[in-house]
Design an enzyme around this catalytic site. Sequence first.
Site, mmCIF file in Angstrom:
data_model
loop_
_atom_site.group_PDB
_atom_site.id
_atom_site.type_symbol
_atom_site.label_atom_id
_atom_site.label_comp_id
_atom_site.label_asym_id
_atom_site.label_seq_id
_atom_site.Cartn_x
_atom_site.Cartn_y
_atom_site.Cartn_z
ATOM 1 N N HIS A 97 18.040 78.163 7.665
ATOM 2 C CA HIS A 97 17.712 76.755 7.455
ATOM 3 C C HIS A 97 18.094 76.356 6.027
ATOM 4 C CE1 HIS A 97 15.423 73.002 7.611
ATOM 5 N NE2 HIS A 97 14.946 73.320 6.400
ATOM 6 N N HIS A 153 43.901 81.793 21.908
ATOM 7 C CA HIS A 153 43.030 82.957 21.781
ATOM 8 C C HIS A 153 42.958 83.758 23.083
ATOM 9 C CE1 HIS A 153 40.698 79.204 22.286
ATOM 10 N NE2 HIS A 153 39.912 79.872 23.094
ATOM 11 N N GLY A 196 42.865 65.276 28.275
ATOM 12 C CA GLY A 196 42.519 66.650 27.959
ATOM 13 C C GLY A 196 42.514 66.832 26.457
ATOM 14 N N GLY A 250 55.776 80.507 17.599
ATOM 15 C CA GLY A 250 55.786 79.716 18.825
ATOM 16 C C GLY A 250 55.274 78.303 18.644
ATOM 17 N N ILE A 251 54.868 77.695 19.758
ATOM 18 C CA ILE A 251 54.379 76.320 19.743
ATOM 19 C C ILE A 251 53.112 76.194 18.902
ATOM 20 C CG2 ILE A 251 53.388 74.488 21.170
ATOM 21 C CD1 ILE A 251 56.415 74.721 21.390
ATOM 22 N N GLU A 264 62.811 86.068 20.054
ATOM 23 C CA GLU A 264 62.406 84.690 19.776
ATOM 24 C C GLU A 264 63.646 83.821 19.574
ATOM 25 O OE1 GLU A 264 61.014 81.209 19.212
ATOM 26 O OE2 GLU A 264 59.607 82.823 19.723
ATOM 27 N N ALA A 266 50.442 63.179 27.789
ATOM 28 C CA ALA A 266 49.666 64.402 27.570
ATOM 29 C C ALA A 266 48.983 64.787 28.878
ATOM 30 C CB ALA A 266 48.641 64.186 26.464
#
Length: 472
Positions: free
Chosen positions: A451, A327, A189, A41-42, A35, A276
């Site tokens: 419920h 994921h 996005g 990471g990001i 690393e 983006a």
Amino acid sequence: MADTSYDVIVIGSGPGGYVTAIRAAQLGFKTAIVEPKHLGGICLNWGCIPTKALLRSAEVYHNMENAKDFGLSADKIGFDISAVVKRSRGVSNQLTTGVGFLMKKNKIDVIWGRAELTAPGKIKVKEAENPPKGALKGGDYSATHIIVATGARPRVIPGIEPDKNLIWTYFEAMVPETMPKSLIVMGSGAIGIEFASFYRFMGAEVTVVEMMPQVLPVEDAEIAAHARKRFEKQGIKILTDAKVSKVVKGKDSVTATVETKDGKKQEITAERMISAVGVVGNIENLGLETLGVKTDRGCVVIDEFGRTNVPGIYAIGDVAGPPMLAHKAEHEGVICVEKIKGLDVHPMDKRKIPGCTYCQPQIASVGLSEAKAKEAGYEVKVGRFPFIANGKAIALGEPEGLVKTVFDAKTGQLLGAHMVGAEVTELIQGFVVAMNLETTEEELMHSVFPHPTLSEMMHESVLDAYGKALNY
């Protein structure tokens, strides 16, 4: 001299990389991870986690502004953007520290630096600055299996390059020193819409420019249309079938020329712009070309088990192509190392990977949209259930939203599920489990949902697909 040979070396410590390293260690492999900058990471440092912390602050602030709707009063409401950012960074740092603990717990060596493949099974690590305590230094290392998990970075449009000042990527958008009064977001996005939602709730005037005909282009058209109405009701201006063709920078503003599909042009001026427009895999300077590893459109080409065309070299996560989700990277990495171990492993079915967008309202989906299902040749049954007919949603003050399910009319197979509204990112996993178990509509109908909950809408949506909805 320390032993520099391993069974498995993972290059990159994002969610895909560090989870892959942990699973490798669990399977008995002598494992190291390389690393260059920060564990996690990001995702943990500049993506998934800190953005959710920002969005939570915006949600709480929005609720405070509307306290009277809940019979409450809140005076002198305001925010300190530096404190909001500080909280976000604190959440990130806590989790990053946790990854370091997991490396120690699983006896995974951390090599601090940038790795380059020099030959099959061999890497050279150029030592990074300020290595953390306990990390190994740069040098030559070898491994029987090398897994590339270097992630991705923001895509750059030529002529509209981010400058860290007036034109931002998600890096700068996450740590604003001051709150801009106006903002242009290029791309709708998940990243673009989440920042549009955050800045709008914090008071900025926001304009979103999207090249495709709908916002959130990968989502079901009906869900995206519902979300768009909500965004516009909040005051977000949205231009679809449009592109930013030119940007002129002022002293403390940008003026974007926006060109629509029909050829019309307009100029929009704002204090800042966020670019983006997607991400591209980090495949450069890894030595992949030297070893002949195949790449395609900025990503490493792999098979269903993460193997490249060069024996002993693998890739997982964003660098291995879409969907570029944390994921997906984690599960892809587990499949990769378990296959290396010789376990009986099922390839990942990308149609069963959920996607979540944490704007207001939230959007979540899994499987085929209604349009995609029809394109694939299915005769479909579609169920819908609105939030306004759900007691828990009304009690929460969140009566706007929709749950939509798509079934194969012939077999009852659940082909897809799509949601927009409060907490749908937490609800979607119920449909993910159902799809992985190959559940039919009959089994879902016979499942008893508690419920009062938002999850009851999932049940009602299934019932509606077959003309049996009870509460709408």
